[in-house]
Write a protein that holds these residues in place. Structure first.
Motif, PDB file in Angstrom:
ATOM      1  N   ALA A 434      30.311  56.414  47.175  1.00 12.56           N
ATOM      2  CA  ALA A 434      30.581  54.977  47.170  1.00 12.56           C
ATOM      3  C   ALA A 434      31.974  54.705  46.624  1.00 12.56           C
ATOM      4  CB  ALA A 434      29.534  54.255  46.326  1.00 12.56           C
ATOM      5  N   GLY A 435      32.445  53.506  46.859  1.00  8.19           N
ATOM      6  CA  GLY A 435      33.748  53.116  46.335  1.00  8.19           C
ATOM      7  C   GLY A 435      33.683  51.733  45.735  1.00  8.19           C
ATOM      8  N   TRP A 436      34.571  51.473  44.767  1.00  5.89           N
ATOM      9  CA  TRP A 436      34.645  50.160  44.146  1.00  5.89           C
ATOM     10  C   TRP A 436      36.102  49.744  44.059  1.00  5.89           C
ATOM     11  CZ3 TRP A 436      30.899  46.752  43.286  1.00  5.89           C
ATOM     12  CH2 TRP A 436      31.186  45.611  42.525  1.00  5.89           C
ATOM     13  N   GLY A 437      36.398  48.542  44.554  1.00  8.45           N
ATOM     14  CA  GLY A 437      37.752  48.003  44.445  1.00  8.45           C
ATOM     15  C   GLY A 437      37.768  46.892  43.423  1.00  8.45           C
ATOM     16  N   PRO A 438      38.903  46.675  42.749  1.00  9.94           N
ATOM     17  CA  PRO A 438      38.946  45.693  41.663  1.00  9.94           C
ATOM     18  C   PRO A 438      38.859  44.264  42.176  1.00  9.94           C
ATOM     19  CG  PRO A 438      41.159  46.506  42.121  1.00  9.94           C
ATOM     20  CD  PRO A 438      40.229  47.281  42.995  1.00  9.94           C
ATOM     21  N   ASP A 439      38.151  43.413  41.417  1.00 10.96           N
ATOM     22  CA  ASP A 439      38.016  42.011  41.791  1.00 10.96           C
ATOM     23  C   ASP A 439      38.995  41.133  41.014  1.00 10.96           C
ATOM     24  OD1 ASP A 439      35.928  42.781  43.470  1.00 10.96           O
ATOM     25  OD2 ASP A 439      34.525  42.740  41.827  1.00 10.96           O
ATOM     26  N   TYR A 440      39.526  41.688  39.909  1.00 11.16           N
ATOM     27  CA  TYR A 440      40.554  40.996  39.112  1.00 11.16           C
ATOM     28  C   TYR A 440      41.254  42.059  38.274  1.00 11.16           C
ATOM     29  CZ  TYR A 440      36.612  41.154  35.845  1.00 11.16           C
ATOM     30  OH  TYR A 440      35.556  41.572  35.087  1.00 11.16           O
ATOM     31  N   ASN A 441      42.387  41.690  37.655  1.00 13.30           N
ATOM     32  CA  ASN A 441      43.232  42.707  37.024  1.00 13.30           C
ATOM     33  C   ASN A 441      42.907  42.920  35.545  1.00 13.30           C
ATOM     34  OD1 ASN A 441      45.157  44.575  36.539  1.00 13.30           O
ATOM     35  ND2 ASN A 441      46.907  43.311  37.086  1.00 13.30           N
ATOM     36  N   ASP A 442      41.777  43.560  35.291  1.00 17.10           N
ATOM     37  CA  ASP A 442      41.359  43.886  33.933  1.00 17.10           C
ATOM     38  C   ASP A 442      40.350  45.031  34.060  1.00 17.10           C
ATOM     39  OD1 ASP A 442      41.269  42.408  30.978  1.00 17.10           O
ATOM     40  OD2 ASP A 442      39.391  43.438  31.443  1.00 17.10           O
ATOM     41  N   PRO A 443      40.376  46.023  33.142  1.00 19.77           N
ATOM     42  CA  PRO A 443      39.445  47.159  33.267  1.00 19.77           C
ATOM     43  C   PRO A 443      37.981  46.727  33.358  1.00 19.77           C
ATOM     44  CG  PRO A 443      41.108  47.640  31.594  1.00 19.77           C
ATOM     45  CD  PRO A 443      41.324  46.207  32.005  1.00 19.77           C
ATOM     46  N   MET A 444      37.666  45.551  32.846  1.00 19.04           N
ATOM     47  CA  MET A 444      36.291  45.041  32.903  1.00 19.04           C
ATOM     48  C   MET A 444      35.742  45.058  34.331  1.00 19.04           C
ATOM     49  SD  MET A 444      33.783  43.869  31.055  1.00 19.04           S
ATOM     50  CE  MET A 444      34.100  42.898  29.572  1.00 19.04           C
ATOM     51  N   THR A 445      36.605  44.890  35.338  1.00 16.32           N
ATOM     52  CA  THR A 445      36.146  44.828  36.738  1.00 16.32           C
ATOM     53  C   THR A 445      35.513  46.154  37.184  1.00 16.32           C
ATOM     54  OG1 THR A 445      36.730  44.148  38.989  1.00 16.32           O
ATOM     55  CG2 THR A 445      38.368  45.427  37.826  1.00 16.32           C
ATOM     56  N   PHE A 446      35.843  47.265  36.501  1.00 17.18           N
ATOM     57  CA  PHE A 446      35.180  48.550  36.767  1.00 17.18           C
ATOM     58  C   PHE A 446      34.091  48.846  35.741  1.00 17.18           C
ATOM     59  CE2 PHE A 446      38.985  49.247  39.265  1.00 17.18           C
ATOM     60  CZ  PHE A 446      38.518  49.995  40.341  1.00 17.18           C
ATOM     61  N   LEU A 447      34.277  48.372  34.515  1.00 14.10           N
ATOM     62  CA  LEU A 447      33.405  48.825  33.429  1.00 14.10           C
ATOM     63  C   LEU A 447      32.119  48.018  33.254  1.00 14.10           C
ATOM     64  CD1 LEU A 447      36.194  49.808  30.878  1.00 14.10           C
ATOM     65  CD2 LEU A 447      34.835  51.318  32.332  1.00 14.10           C
ATOM     66  N   ASP A 448      32.112  46.751  33.675  1.00 15.27           N
ATOM     67  CA  ASP A 448      30.865  45.986  33.470  1.00 15.27           C
ATOM     68  C   ASP A 448      29.783  46.349  34.485  1.00 15.27           C
ATOM     69  OD1 ASP A 448      31.694  44.621  35.749  1.00 15.27           O
ATOM     70  OD2 ASP A 448      31.936  42.680  34.757  1.00 15.27           O
ATOM     71  N   LEU A 449      30.159  47.115  35.508  1.00 17.85           N
ATOM     72  CA  LEU A 449      29.192  47.544  36.529  1.00 17.85           C
ATOM     73  C   LEU A 449      28.028  48.336  35.949  1.00 17.85           C
ATOM     74  CD1 LEU A 449      31.341  49.098  39.382  1.00 17.85           C
ATOM     75  CD2 LEU A 449      30.083  46.956  39.414  1.00 17.85           C
ATOM     76  N   TRP A 450      28.298  49.080  34.863  1.00 16.90           N
ATOM     77  CA  TRP A 450      27.331  50.089  34.418  1.00 16.90           C
ATOM     78  C   TRP A 450      26.442  49.577  33.300  1.00 16.90           C
ATOM     79  CZ3 TRP A 450      27.775  52.772  38.464  1.00 16.90           C
ATOM     80  CH2 TRP A 450      29.017  52.826  39.112  1.00 16.90           C
ATOM     81  N   GLU A 451      26.455  48.262  33.118  1.00 20.71           N
ATOM     82  CA  GLU A 451      25.553  47.625  32.169  1.00 20.71           C
ATOM     83  C   GLU A 451      24.113  47.794  32.657  1.00 20.71           C
ATOM     84  OE1 GLU A 451      25.136  43.240  30.043  1.00 20.71           O
ATOM     85  OE2 GLU A 451      26.251  43.396  31.917  1.00 20.71           O
ATOM     86  N   THR A 452      23.195  47.927  31.726  1.00 25.91           N
ATOM     87  CA  THR A 452      21.773  48.014  32.091  1.00 25.91           C
ATOM     88  C   THR A 452      21.390  46.794  32.938  1.00 25.91           C
ATOM     89  OG1 THR A 452      21.282  49.157  30.032  1.00 25.91           O
ATOM     90  CG2 THR A 452      19.419  48.137  31.178  1.00 25.91           C
ATOM     91  N   GLY A 453      20.853  47.060  34.135  1.00 29.56           N
ATOM     92  CA  GLY A 453      20.355  45.964  34.969  1.00 29.56           C
ATOM     93  C   GLY A 453      21.409  45.208  35.759  1.00 29.56           C
ATOM     94  N   ASN A 454      22.690  45.617  35.677  1.00 35.37           N
ATOM     95  CA  ASN A 454      23.707  44.922  36.483  1.00 35.37           C
ATOM     96  C   ASN A 454      23.351  45.052  37.970  1.00 35.37           C
ATOM     97  OD1 ASN A 454      26.170  44.960  38.282  1.00 35.37           O
ATOM     98  ND2 ASN A 454      27.187  44.350  36.405  1.00 35.37           N
ATOM     99  N   GLY A 455      23.495  43.946  38.710  1.00 35.99           N
ATOM    100  CA  GLY A 455      23.122  43.913  40.122  1.00 35.99           C
ATOM    101  C   GLY A 455      23.833  44.943  40.987  1.00 35.99           C
TER     102      GLY A 455
END
Length: 535
Positions: A434-455
């Protein structure tokens, strides 16, 4: 957002051509290859780049990105922010929907409601968390608050007040993103939420173009929106997106003059295009590609097995021999396109390498230990991927590395983009490329994905330590503390390895000499809003 693995240095955008009193051709019509069928165009439910490319041209948020990726006024012509950074008051411009209705503050409030509602049809938005900086938005999404308690207030038809949980430095940046678009409630209810965005006649638009026709799996046609407030500045009258999955067929169509722009997915195409006199443009689209492990599978719950697979990949070989372009081996997750703490630096450079590439000896040792812990002598698994010719090649290469270095049999299963996304949502896979592209310019756009239960967390990874760090990063108003927390999060992620990073994507493309002003960047995969056909 989710990107399709079909196309493959520097960061920032690239624009073709310059504008100095342009001489326009009589016909302002272009054709490009989307290469995939957009899964759907309901803005609130979209998660993928293919659809966002269409949404970028047909919808406009309170803010938008210009052709330098800067955040500029969109439907909001101005705004004020309270001294404590919590309350944003937006003044809307005079703008119309494509059916002639006025675009109002209520349309934005309703768009947020669809994004955040747990009972949105046909399924709740995977990107609901994008609006979580808004006061009580997360509680409403979790069924613990009413929508009336969410910090969204329609003061009058032209004024929208948004109150946040805590100051969020990149909030205006979030508002430009495709899921934060307005939705016309009357129209939405007329066609029905489960049908909205599924067909050309089941949508209305407030952007520069409208979807004129959508012939599924064949092509989608956008035409200029006469009701758009900035219509005078839009030169193109028609943009056709074709769906050609075979890269050679698409390249041949470009050479025959049927396409105006083409992604050059490997060095052979770059060479051929250069030989024919085309100018090659290269840009980072900001995407990181990685393997996702389904942690609901017993074998993949074993940390040693995941680590062994991560070390058994040969990223240098993959970028040089399989991708054959300027893409870079990824030894961490966050793309080099994302800024660091110091202006002009990238977070990825500050972070350094966090995983080992092609370390077959250590990988074999870990694999043997993992098998022993599981009480088995071998593992066979499957990898799912897209059905374009390149995506199939990529999956086969991964399978080969695992066979050579570990003796794992990884069965390749290919399918249409839309089906792969559904299988990921349903957690119906072992491994997915899979691939993920940034939605805005902050590392959070990659890092919040791996939160428990993130959609969008299809791995089912869940770590109390990671979640606590994420909470700290979200709540920190000190940028230094926030970025240090990002470093801690990424290090933990690369220790736990619910994913194995493979490469950072660079893309080569070329256009007909007559097509001027195309902008492509990590935050806007393709942008034709300033483009035109030169006379």
């Amino acid at each position: 957002g989710t990107t399709s693995g079909t196309t493959a240095g520097t960061t920032g955008g690239t624009t073709s051509g310059t504008t100095a009193g342009p001489k326009l051709a009589d016909k302002q019509e272009i054709t490009f290859n989307m290469s995939q069928e957009p899964p759907q165009l309901n803005t609130a439910l979209t998660t993928d780049t293919v659809s966002f490319d269409i949404i970028r041209h047909t919808y406009e948020g309170l803010t938008k990105r210009d052709n330098k990726d800067a955040i500029v006024p969109g439907m909001a012509e101005s705004w004020t922010v309270s001294p404590d950074g919590l309350t944003y008051t937006f003044k809307l411009r005079d703008a119309k929907w494509s059916n002639g209705d006025a675009v109002t503050a209520a349309d934005f409030a309703f768009g947020f409601k669809v994004l955040l509602s747990a009972d949105t049809k046909p399924q709740p938005a995977e990107y609901a968390y994008f609006a979580f900086p808004i006061k009580n938005a997360e509680k409403f999404n979790g069924g613990e608050a009413k929508f009336e308690e969410v910090g969204i207030k329609v003061t009058d038809p032209k004024t929208l007040e948004i109150t946040l949980e805590r100051p969020t430095g990149y909030f205006l940046d979030l508002l430009a993103f495709g899921v934060m678009m307005p939705i016309n409630e009357k129209f939405y209810n007329e066609v029905g939420g489960e049908n909205y965005g599924m067909e050309a006649d089941k949508m209305i638009y407030n952007g520069a173009f409208v979807v004129d026709s959508w012939d599924h799996d064949i092509e989608l046609v956008m035409t200029k929106n006469a009701n758009y407030y900035g219509a005078d500045n839009i030169k193109l009258t028609k943009i056709t997106g074709t769906i050609i999955k075979d890269s050679q067929a698409a390249f041949t169509q470009f050479l025959n003059g049927d396409l105006d722009m083409i992604n050059l997915t490997d060095s052979n195409y770059v060479t051929q295009a250069t030989d024919k006199g085309y100018k090659i443009s290269s840009y980072s689209d900001g995407a990181t590609f990685y393997l996702e492990f389904n942690l609901l599978r017993k074998e993949l719950q074993n940390a040693k097995i995941r680590k062994a697979i991560t070390m058994a990949l040969n990223r240098v070989d993959f970028t040089e021999k399989i991708l054959k372009n300027n893409s870079l081996p990824a030894l961490s997750l966050t793309s080099p396109a994302i800024r660091g703490t110091v202006a002009g630096t990238s977070f990825q450079k500050e972070l350094g390498a966090l995983v080992k590439d092609n370390n077959s000896e250590e990988a074999k040792k870990l694999y043997a230990e993992g098998l022993q812990e599981l009480g088995v002598t071998s593992i066979s698994m499957g990898i799912i991927g897209d059905d374009t010719d390149n995506a199939v090649r990529y999956s086969n290469a991964i399978s080969t590395y695992l066979k050579q270095n570990l003796g794992i049999d990884l069965k390749v299963e290919s399918m249409p983009f839309k089906s792969r996304l559904q299988r990921m949502t349903d957690k119906d896979f072992d491994v997915v490329f899979a691939g993920w592209g940034p939605d805005y310019n902050d590392p959070m756009t990659f890092l919040d994905l791996w939160e428990t239960g993130n959609g969008n967390n299809d791995t089912s990874y869940s770590s109390a330590e990671y979640d606590a760090l994420l909470k700290k990063a979200r709540e920190s108003t000190d940028e230094k503390v926030r970025f240090q927390t990002y470093v801690d999060m990424e290090k933990l992620l690369m220790e736990d390895l619910p994913i194995a990073p493979v490469y950072f994507r660079m893309r080569d493309f070329t256009t007909k000499a007559s097509l001027v002003g195309v902008f492509r960047s990590p935050f806007q995969d393709v942008r034709f809003l300033d483009a035109y056909v030169a006379g």
